[in-house]
Design an enzyme around this catalytic site. Sequence first.
Site, PDB file in Angstrom:
ATOM      1  N   SER A  91     -20.917  13.624   4.251  1.00 51.04           N
ATOM      2  CA  SER A  91     -21.306  13.471   5.654  1.00 51.04           C
ATOM      3  C   SER A  91     -20.917  11.957   5.797  1.00 51.04           C
ATOM      4  O   SER A  91     -20.376  11.433   4.935  1.00 51.04           O
ATOM      5  CB  SER A  91     -22.355  13.581   4.772  1.00 51.04           C
ATOM      6  OG  SER A  91     -22.842  12.285   4.498  1.00 51.04           O
ATOM      7  N   ASP A  92     -21.119  11.737   6.468  1.00 49.21           N
ATOM      8  CA  ASP A  92     -21.050  10.094   6.779  1.00 49.21           C
ATOM      9  C   ASP A  92     -22.059   8.867   6.341  1.00 49.21           C
ATOM     10  O   ASP A  92     -23.392   9.918   6.089  1.00 49.21           O
ATOM     11  CB  ASP A  92     -20.874   9.347   8.452  1.00 49.21           C
ATOM     12  CG  ASP A  92     -20.330   8.450   8.816  1.00 49.21           C
ATOM     13  OD1 ASP A  92     -19.498   7.461   7.597  1.00 49.21           O
ATOM     14  OD2 ASP A  92     -19.938   7.947   9.890  1.00 49.21           O
ATOM     15  N   TRP A  93     -21.688   8.046   5.811  1.00 50.63           N
ATOM     16  CA  TRP A  93     -22.943   7.609   5.247  1.00 50.63           C
ATOM     17  C   TRP A  93     -24.089   7.494   5.803  1.00 50.63           C
ATOM     18  O   TRP A  93     -24.724   7.131   6.580  1.00 50.63           O
ATOM     19  CB  TRP A  93     -21.999   5.977   5.324  1.00 50.63           C
ATOM     20  CG  TRP A  93     -23.370   4.918   4.252  1.00 50.63           C
ATOM     21  CD1 TRP A  93     -23.795   4.206   5.223  1.00 50.63           C
ATOM     22  CD2 TRP A  93     -22.953   4.290   3.412  1.00 50.63           C
ATOM     23  NE1 TRP A  93     -25.361   3.824   3.731  1.00 50.63           N
ATOM     24  CE2 TRP A  93     -23.854   3.144   2.814  1.00 50.63           C
ATOM     25  CE3 TRP A  93     -21.645   3.753   2.345  1.00 50.63           C
ATOM     26  CZ2 TRP A  93     -23.386   2.674   1.608  1.00 50.63           C
ATOM     27  CZ3 TRP A  93     -21.562   3.125   0.823  1.00 50.63           C
ATOM     28  CH2 TRP A  93     -22.461   1.869   0.759  1.00 50.63           C
TER      29      TRP A  93
ATOM     30  N   ALA B 109     -25.882   9.811   6.716  1.00 49.42           N
ATOM     31  CA  ALA B 109     -25.790  10.612   7.882  1.00 49.42           C
ATOM     32  C   ALA B 109     -26.567  12.120   7.172  1.00 49.42           C
ATOM     33  O   ALA B 109     -27.842  12.708   8.576  1.00 49.42           O
ATOM     34  CB  ALA B 109     -24.363  11.295   8.603  1.00 49.42           C
TER      35      ALA B 109
END
Length: 732
Positions: free
Chosen positions: A290-292, A294
């Site tokens: 996942s993005d940070w 997200a």
Amino acid sequence: MRKITIIALSLLFATTLFAQKKTKTPLYKDSKQPIEKRVNDLISRMTLEEKVLQLNQLTLGRNDNANNMADPVNDIPAGIGSLIYFSSNPDLRNQVQKKAMEHSRLGIPILFGYDVIHGYRTMYPISLAQACSWNPKLVEEACSVAAQEARMSGVDWTFSPMIDVARDARWGRVSEGYGEDPYTNSVFCVASVKGYQGDDLSNPKKIAACLKHYIGYGASEAGRDYVYTEISRQTLWDTYMPPYQAGVEAGVATLMSSFNDINGTPGTANQYILREILKERWQHDGFVVSDWGAIQQLRSQGVAADKKEAAFKAFTAGVEMDMMNDCYNKHLAELVEEGKVPQALVDDAVKRILRLKFRLGLFETPYTPASTEKERFLLPQSLQIAEQLAEESIVMLKNEGSTLPLTNISKIAVVGPMAKSNWHLLGSWRAQGKSDDAVTLFAGLENEFKNKVQLSYAQGCNFDGEDRSGFESVLTLAKGADAVIVCLGEKAQWSGENASRSTLSLPQIQEDLVAELKKAGKPIILLLSSGRPLELVRLEKQSDAMLQIWQPGIAGGNPIAGILSGRINPSGKLSITFPYSTGQIPIYYNHRQSARPHQGKYQDIPSTPLYEFGHGLSYTTFEYSDITLSADKINRGDKLIAEVTVKNTGDMDGAETVHWFVRDPVSTISRPIKELKFFDKLMIRKGETKVFRFEIDPIRDLGFVDGEGKRFLESGEYWVMVKDKKVSLTIN
Ligand code: NOJ
């Protein structure tokens, strides 16, 4: 007798020990076994808690990322899957890795990731600039250097390349990708994946790559960050998918899910793109991080009530690793126990992560060998690549009356807020880059013109603000010089993540500085450093020459000065359109035809951009022949060769990039007015002629995809175009 008994007993003990050892050395630790067998063996030994820990990523070291802050994690569990590694040498990594190897039950190594975006310590130009070099081989080499510096410092995995096609330059992250065109992004994506990964991830100088941000992040509404994106299925497949498909086919190890909401389903909870396309259709066997934050942000996006629901949605959609969300960690085991998440899905996710750890050779070589900074950073070859890439990415936008190169000149006034800054030349995402490594524009000019030309300097004004008190002295300086070099641009922090701007213009004060200098009546040369295309319509009128230098990395002033002196012939061409004004956004070359091409224009400004995609001047001139085709009627399975001859008709050697475009003028669904399908860059000596060749595969190059990514090739007429040359051909 006693002796014999002792020997017999010892033998028995040794044999038992050996037998025990034999049965106890688990298969997953045997490097001779195939990776899939090792993965399966290891997973069969893991508890649910151990599996869940593998699916989480925390941070290690002092976080240098202002947009993604978190308190340092003090008590890192020995069984954690991954850590973002903020330190610049292997010591801390090795300490924590030791804990994982020796204190976790199964001794599973940790995977260390980091944002190595345009270099690790040897900083290269930003990606948007790299694409203007049209030299993927060189970009591959730069990524290979970044990989070597990073892996030798304790990083196994980079969150790069960013291949988000971007057509709204107000979005700060336009600097991180390769521009507005899907094909360009695909080519540079493949180059960087190859550069980072090579063909063997266990090579101690290679790292795993990560395509991001999957998908459509660049379509952010009005150029704002983290927001909603409206992307039709057709546009998804025409514009945003091709670079990802190319990267997956090139064997990328991982992908990162995007922050943006895509038509109501955020990238991080999007079953269609993550599971249906990536895992099922493309059969990608790596994992998605996942993005940070997200996953937990699915709550602010309004699709999850709490972290547990967020964990459920992201995980079932196909995000295997939780980057700093505290969602999987806290809720995944519970979701499995409640029967909401199948155990098999957890196993599949963990296998994907373990697979990469085995491929990286982390089980055999968990620790990074010690080395000195001198052994790993800023090696002569790395610096040479940095210099060449910067040189090739600079775009000469304007050169009225051959103002450049600067010859027969004895005094140059160097002015402007960018002249003596090294900090801003590195752009955003500088990893372990140091601004002191970067050569300022002024220092570059000094190196180049030393003992030949007298240089004087005054800043004149700041990047922004209202202080015009320096204007008078710069005007005096300009009056006493033969030419004025004005160093303008954006601060580094004006682009990158969370750095949108409402306008592409430079602050008024910088424009006013140029207007003031103009009063001196001397040639004005603008050096423009930015992380996005700029609105240059007013500055263009005030200047004689303009170089778009982007954020060139540590080589900074040297190659730029080389262009100014004529030692280097500029060859960069724009990978993104420079609009006439911000109001033209979105403007990009490969748009669809209007119903009334002759109407529908702006009333107040031209409807064409100031500098189009592919624009870039040289000190020499190139003459193009007409395009020839090996056949003008072919069957759909046949291949076709298109050729164009380019002659260097000027009096300087120069490199030329030929962009090959195609068009399907009449199709079942409307197609863009032109689409880039191939490019090639060749050095052509003065007076010499080179043949540029494009081998056309009709299905690949002339066909189109529908809104499900299914490829079609229709019979009928197609155009092949280079510059203003066009030929047509027929597919039977
Ligand atoms: C957020 C950014 O969007 C992403 O590109 C980056 O890789 C992560 N943070 C990790 O720093």
